[in-house]
Each structure stands twice: as C-alpha cells, then as structure tokens.
Write an enzyme that holds these catalytic residues in place. Structure first.
Site, mmCIF file in Angstrom:
data_model
loop_
_atom_site.group_PDB
_atom_site.id
_atom_site.type_symbol
_atom_site.label_atom_id
_atom_site.label_comp_id
_atom_site.label_asym_id
_atom_site.label_seq_id
_atom_site.Cartn_x
_atom_site.Cartn_y
_atom_site.Cartn_z
ATOM 1 N N ASP A 281 1.522 5.026 -2.089
ATOM 2 C CA ASP A 281 2.380 4.883 -3.255
ATOM 3 C C ASP A 281 2.244 3.435 -3.753
ATOM 4 O OD1 ASP A 281 4.084 5.314 -5.331
ATOM 5 O OD2 ASP A 281 5.684 6.179 -4.140
HETATM 6 C C1 BGC Z 1 6.322 6.305 -7.472
HETATM 7 C C2 BGC Z 1 5.311 7.419 -7.453
HETATM 8 C C3 BGC Z 1 4.368 7.317 -8.612
HETATM 9 C C4 BGC Z 1 3.727 5.942 -8.595
HETATM 10 C C5 BGC Z 1 2.705 5.741 -9.687
HETATM 11 C C6 BGC Z 1 5.676 4.947 -7.682
HETATM 12 O O1 BGC Z 1 6.619 3.958 -7.914
HETATM 13 O O2 BGC Z 1 7.060 6.314 -6.270
HETATM 14 O O3 BGC Z 1 5.982 8.658 -7.444
HETATM 15 O O4 BGC Z 1 3.424 8.332 -8.554
HETATM 16 O O5 BGC Z 1 4.731 4.968 -8.723
HETATM 17 O O6 BGC Z 1 3.272 5.662 -10.925
#
Ligand code: BGC
Length: 758
Positions: A281
């Site tokens: 993530d």
């Molecule tokens: C979130 C994810 C997301 C990623 C990319 C993160 O902050 O937890 O769910 O896919 O950002 O945007």
C-alpha cells in the site's frame, strides 16, 4: 462419450495454458537476461503520475528515472496524452524498452460512478455487481488504466472506521461472492483484451479489524477468527484469478503485513497457490520504520524477503535493495523473483505486444458515460438503497402538490460520488433535488432550502472539502448563521405538502482516514430535522452517507427513512424513483446498524457466549444502560410490498455424508404492489469442537412476486455449507445437529433442525 469429450477439451485447454506459460517464461527470461540489477529493481518501483495522493510521494526527476529504467509502473495518471508521453519515454528511451503499468483506484466506476461498494453490497445481485466492474473496466481501459486497486474485500465490523464504505460489509460469505463477481467483471476471461484490467485484492490482510475503528490502527486476532471470518473474501478473490494483491497498513501477529513472510509467502503463495504479484500500500514499506521494525534499508529488505514485489511510491526498494544485495542481506534470487512477477503481469496484459493498448483517445470519448452505462448506474443505485422505515405509508409519494427538498445534501452533487471516485465529475451527477424534479415533471412544485451546514463542529467542518472534485466549486465559508438557515428551511417547508429531508455525511466523512467517534446525525442537522417535524407536515428522511449510522432518535420520530448511501452519478434519479414508487426498494443491509456507538463492534454472526443476553438475568452478556440489540440488523430492508414467510419444510431431517438437503419456504406477497424479496438462509452449528456463531449466512435467493402471488423458494444446503476451520485450522464439518434459519433479515427468521452424520 460426453465425458470423453469433456476430458479431451480439458486436456487441450491444459496444454494450451502450459504452452502459453512456456512462451511467457521464455520471453521474460530472455528479457531479464539483458537487464542489470538496477533495471530489475526499477521494475519494482511504482511511482505516482502526480494527482490524488494520500501521502507524500517521492517522484522528483521523474523523466530521468523513466529514461534510466527506474520506474516499473505509475498510479493515478489522468489524461491519455500525458500517459502516452510517459509510456513513450519508457518504451523508446529506457535501456530495455519495458512498458509501464498504469494503475488507479477504480473502485466503484471510472467516469460513470456507481454507488459506493458498501451500498453495492446491499444489492444482493452478483450479476449487477459484476456488471458494474465490467463497465468500470471498459471506461478505465479506454483511458490508459489497466490495473485497478480493487476489490477491497476487508471484512469490517466497526462503522467508526471510514473505510467500511469501501467494502462489502460484515459477512464473509457474502463478501466472498462479491469479491469473485468484481474480479470477474474487471478481468473478464482474457486479460490481454483492450477492455479488461487486472484486479488488485486489498488490503491483505485484516485491515478492517483496526482497533477502535481508528484508521491504520493495530490489528490483533486469533487464527481461528482470521481463517473463519476475515480471510475468506481474499481467498475467494484469488481463487477467482485476481492477478495482484496489495498489502495492508496494519500488523498481522505483530508484523506489518508488508514485511510479513507468513502472510505473503506461507499463506498466500504456499497454501493458497497465488501466482500473481504483490504491491505494497501507499508508502507501507517506509511505514514499517514507524511500526518499529528498523531503518529504510532493513524494512525494504524485510518486505522483499517476505514476498512483496512492488513498492508503492516510497522508493525504499529503489534506494536500498542494491546496497542490501551487496551486503548479502537480500540476494539476486529475491530480486529476480519479484521482477519476474511484475513483468509477467505486464505480459499478461499484453503490454509487450502493444504498450499503448489501453490508450485510445477515440474510445476515451465513445466508451465513457454511455446511455447504457448510465442506465446501469441508475438501476444499481436504486437496488442498493435500503428502506429502513415506512410506518404511516408516507411513501411512495404522489406526483402532485408541493414537495420541499431540505437539507445540506438535498442539492449536493459531489457528495453523491462518495469516496474514491477519482475519475468522477460532479457536473454529471444528478442531485436528489434534480432527481425529484426530473421524475415529477411539471405536475409537482419542488422547493429547496439548505436548512443547515453539515456540522457546527469546527474541526470536523474543515474536513468537508477533502476531495477536490472536478467540476466542484471551492466551498465558501458559510455566509448564513444556523438560525438563518433553519428559519429559511421552516418557511420553505410550511409551503409544502410533504418534506424530503436529505441529511447525513458529505463524501469526505467516510473512506480513508475518516474515522469517527460519533456516527449519528450531526447536531445542526438534527435540529433542522426537529424543526421540520414540528411543522406537522409529513417528513421523509433520505440519508446520504458512507457507513452505518446511529439513528435511535430519527427512528423514533420520523415515519419514513430511506438509506440512499452515496449513490453515484445517478443517485438523485434513483432516490426519486424510490420516493415516487417507480421502483419498489429491495436493498438489504450488509452491516449492522448499531443503536449507539457503545455497542460497537456489533455484528450478527457473533458467538453465543456462556451467558447469552437475557432480559431477566442480570448476569448475562448485555449492557446496563442500553439494549444490546442493534437498531437495524444485518439483512434488514423493507419494500412497498409485504412478504409473508411460511414455516421451513426440509426434504429430510436426518442426513448422511454428502447427501443434500433442500430447505423450502412458501413466500407470499400480501401487499398491493409487485416486489422483490431477498430470502436469506443461515446455518448454526450449536455443538462443535469450537464455539460457532449463532448464525452464519450461507445462501440467498431473490424472488419477484406479484401482489397476492405465492412461490415456493427452495434453497439447497450441502456439507460445504457446514465447514469451518477448527482450532487446528483444519477445514472440515463435524457431525451433529444443525439449525437452518430462513428469513427476511438476520433477526426475523423461521428455524428447523437437522441431524447430519458422516
Ligand atoms: C490506500 C489504498 C489505495 C492506495 C493508492 C492508499 O492510501 O490505502 O487503498 O489503493 O492508497 O491510491
């Protein structure tokens, strides 16, 4: 003969897949043979194309990095020309001409925005869930995106957690069905087509169990709970062929998911046989420093060795892996393996054949927001909305007289899009007021007043405009006092025959980093509602929100309540269809609505405890100052029809081995209009080697009935519905008695008993 043909077909498919895999292997091995270690590490680096970041991103000298092959993929690219320009550099100027992978959070639609995922889970219709993902893929792939960070399949039992909006609610069985449908919708049968995209299952794992519902918080749970209640939807998504996985921010057994070898290698790859690639993530590798696992070099090596392949925006891999290799802390095999998995994804998407396959400016104009897509968005929105109360039959409304639409969400567009609607443009959205005007035409006079701000809590008010939406004017400071807004609303309401109060949460109050300790209607909005009720006019409460709310006062005082969620582009039309009875609501809740915050976590599939709650026994599992029952249970949802359930008829009450059981109820529509009912089947295993839930959803059927019509609803139960993980984590069923429940929600059920022996 038939068996032989099937067998031959199977063998020829197996051969074909083998041959394809061998071809891919040869291609990638040859390519990797030409790559330096730095270029291999470059493939593991996912950077941002610039917009909509949820944290800081290291992306300076982007062009230079692209040229030297230090970037494997990009997220959040918005325009086809700019993405083409990035791809040009990668394939024309980087050492091995390797195309970039472009990803984005296409979570509930790309341009045509569907209701938030929590709302879509209330559809109880896998064909429509799949269709929403198919349309999302069609639109996103026309705009350069071939990799979506969806499905989000985190089971959530705590509505304080804002990200409950992004998932399918609290039930592992339903969550698994939805996970499969979404993967199928995004990926189709052939990932290399120019209108299918790769799914990324997130957040692996257990993110939904963040303590106290506070985002990014610690998770701690037993393996039995993990395997039975939290892991099934992830596994279902991988079994459906999802090509990638995203690690979660939280710890699992004390080790952050991104560096957790047990999770990413032993469970995901060795036990479940996952063959795709794992991305972190957003800055999750770097965040392991805060978790207390060491410096950037240490945590980056830990992530790679645990089974993480791609590093999202933190550049831990890019800046430290070579050093770790030179120091013997990781070896080239670890790097090769990760690089191979990333390249395989690109290969499967057909990017080596045509790096511009998903960048078609013509399609970007023709395939997006088509009349069919909007029609699907409207149908899905209607079906996701849940009628919570309709006591005095105020609903459906007549298409005559004067309707006052009142409330801070009554004329809002951007808030209908909900969280994660990055491609959504609010100027395309129908507000509730416009929806009502569209449906009612000239026969109804529609008035509007804002009535109140979202909140008078200054700190909370600041977060209202967290999502800068295309087409959204910057919100200005409130120019009217609460009293002025309220007075205007009351004056408007007095001129109407019926009041539609549209209250709840702006989009920014659910989703990531949007945890709340108070999940009720804000005080200013409640004061407005009280004022409206005091006019003595009939009031319909339409709720726009991204999580279960606590609504005890509203439920006691308002006769009609519609949970409309953040319903997407067509939200307003869908609300109007329901309010006027052009569509008979059939949505049902997939998360429990608590009576108050103190009851959280509260979910229907809890264990019995040794002292089940009892009104007459002080020493039972309950609260002194509040009922222990929720306000609206899992599965709850009304219709303009009334459905009567007969007792359950079982085909047998004594079963052996792999025999099948048929459970039947007769369902009658005793109402005056045709309607659809979702019939839910649950099972309880009341005596087992471990304590089992009081009820577990195992199946459902959606049935359409004309007024007065009766239908037999047959639902099959097999031993696979009886299986669970025991304390040795062995997945099996145990002989004995079982209770079958069938009903309209998880509380109002009929029951019957069977005995099942091995
Ligand atoms: C979130 C994810 C997301 C990623 C990319 C993160 O902050 O937890 O769910 O896919 O950002 O945007």
């Amino acid at each position: 003969m038939k068996t032989l043909i099937v067998l031959l077909l199977f063998i020829s498919i197996a051969f074909h897949v083998r041959a394809q895999d061998a071809k891919m292997d040869t291609f990638i091995n040859t390519l990797m043979g030409k790559m330096t270690v730095d270029e291999k590490i470059g493939q593991l680096n996912l950077t941002t194309a610039g917009a909509f970041v949820t944290g800081s991103a290291v992306n300076d000298k982007l062009q230079q990095k692209l040229k030297s092959g230090q970037i494997g993929g990009m997220l959040n690219g918005f325009s086809v020309p700019s993405m083409k320009a990035f791809q040009d550099i990668a394939v024309k100027e980087s050492p091995n001409h390797i195309p970039l992978l472009f990803g984005m959070d296409v979570i509930h639609g790309y341009k045509t925005i569907f209701p938030i995922p929590l709302a879509m889970s209330c559809l109880w219709d896998m064909t429509l869930v799949e269709k929403s993902a198919r349309i999302a893929a069609q639109e996103a792939t026309a705009n350069g995106i071939s990799w979506t960070y969806s499905p989000m399949v985190d089971i959530a039992r705590d509505p304080r957690w804002g990200r409950i909006a992004e998932g399918a609610g609290e039930d592992p069985w339903l969550g698994s069905q939805i996970a499969k449908a979404l993967v199928k919708g995004y990926q189709g049968n052939d990932l290399s087509l120019n209108n299918t995209m790769m799914a990324c299952v997130k957040h692996f794992a257990l993110y939904g169990a963040a303590e106290a519902g506070r985002d990014y918080n610690t998770v701690d749970m037993s393996r039995v709970t993990m395997y039975n209640d939290y892991l099934p939807p992830y596994k279902a998504a991988f079994d459906a062929g999802a090509g990638s996985a995203m690690t979660s921010f939280n710890v699992v057994d004390g080790v952050p998911a991104t560096g957790n070898h047990w999770l990413l290698t032993e469970l995901l790859r060795n036990q479940w046989g996952f063959k795709g690639f794992v991305v972190t993530d957003y800055t999750a590798t770097n965040e392991m420093i805060n978790h207390g696992l060491g410096d950037l070099q240490t945590v980056s090596a830990l992530a790679l060795k645990a089974g993480t392949d791609m590093d999202m925006v933190g550049e831990g891999f890019l800046t430290t892996l070579k050093k770790s290799m030179d120091e013997g802390k990781v070896n080239i095999k670890d790097i090769d393996l990760a690089c191979k998995r990333v390249l395989e994804a690109k290969y499967k998407l057909g990017l080596f054949d045509d790096p511009y396959r998903y960048m078609n400016e013509e399609r970007a104009k023709t395939d997006v927001m088509t009349p069919e897509n909007l029609k699907a968005a409207r149908e899905i929105a209607e079906r996701s909305m849940v009628l919570l109360k309709n006591d005095k039959q105020i609903l459906p409304l007549k298409k005559s007289g004067t309707i006052a639409v009142i409330g801070p969400l009554g004329n809002s567009k951007g808030d209908m899009l909900g969280t994660w609607a990055m491609g959504g443009d609010q100027s395309n959205v129908t507000s509730v007021m416009d929806g009502i005007k569209n449906a009612a035409g000239s026969s109804v006079k529609v008035l509007y007043a804002k009535g109140s701000d979202f909140t008078d809590n200054l700190q909370l008010a600041k977060s209202v405009n967290a999502f800068a939406r295309p087409g959204q004017p910057q919100a200005s400071e409130p120019v009217k006092t609460s009293e002025q807004l309220l007075n205007e609303a009351i004056q408007t309401a007095k001129q109407a025959d019926v009041i539609v109060a549209v209250l709840g949460e702006p989009a920014a109050w659910s989703g990531e980093a949007s945890s709340m300790t108070d999940i009720g209607i804000q005080k200013v909005q409640q004061a407005l509602l009280k004022g409206l009720l005091a006019t003595g006019k009939p009031v319909v409460l339409v709720l726009i929100n991204g999580r279960p709310l606590t609504l005890p006062w509203e439920n006691e005082n308002v006769s009609a309540i519609l949970e409309a969620w953040a319903g997407g582009t067509e939200a307003g039309n869908a609300v109007a269809d329901i309010l006027f009875g052009d569509f008979n609501p059939s949505g049902k809740l997939t998360t429990t609505f608590p009576l108050n915050v103190g009851q959280i976590p509260i979910y229907y599939n809890h264990k019995n405890t040794g002292r089940p709650m009892s009104a007459n026994n002080k020493f039972s599992s309950k609260y002194l100052d509040s009922p222990s029952e929720p306000l609206f249970p899992f599965g709850y949802g009304l219709s303009y029809s009334n459905f009567d359930y007969s007792d359950i008829k079982l085909s047998k009450t004594q079963l052996k081995g792999n025999e099948k059981l048929m459970a039947t109820v007769t369902l009658t529509n005793t109402g005056k209009v045709a309607g659809e009912e979702v019939v839910l089947l649950y099972i309880q295993d009341p005596a087992a080697s471990i304590s089992r839930p009081v009820k577990e959803l195992k199946n459902f059927k959606k049935v359409m009935l004309q007024p007065g019509e009766k239908k037999e609803v047959n639902i099959e139960v097999t031993t696979s519905d009886l299986m669970f993980y025991n304390s040795d984590l062995k997945y099996d069923w145990e002989a004995g008695d079982f209770v079958i429940y069938i009903g309209t929600n998880s509380r109002d059920v009929k029951s019957a008993k069977v005995n099942w022996v091995k």
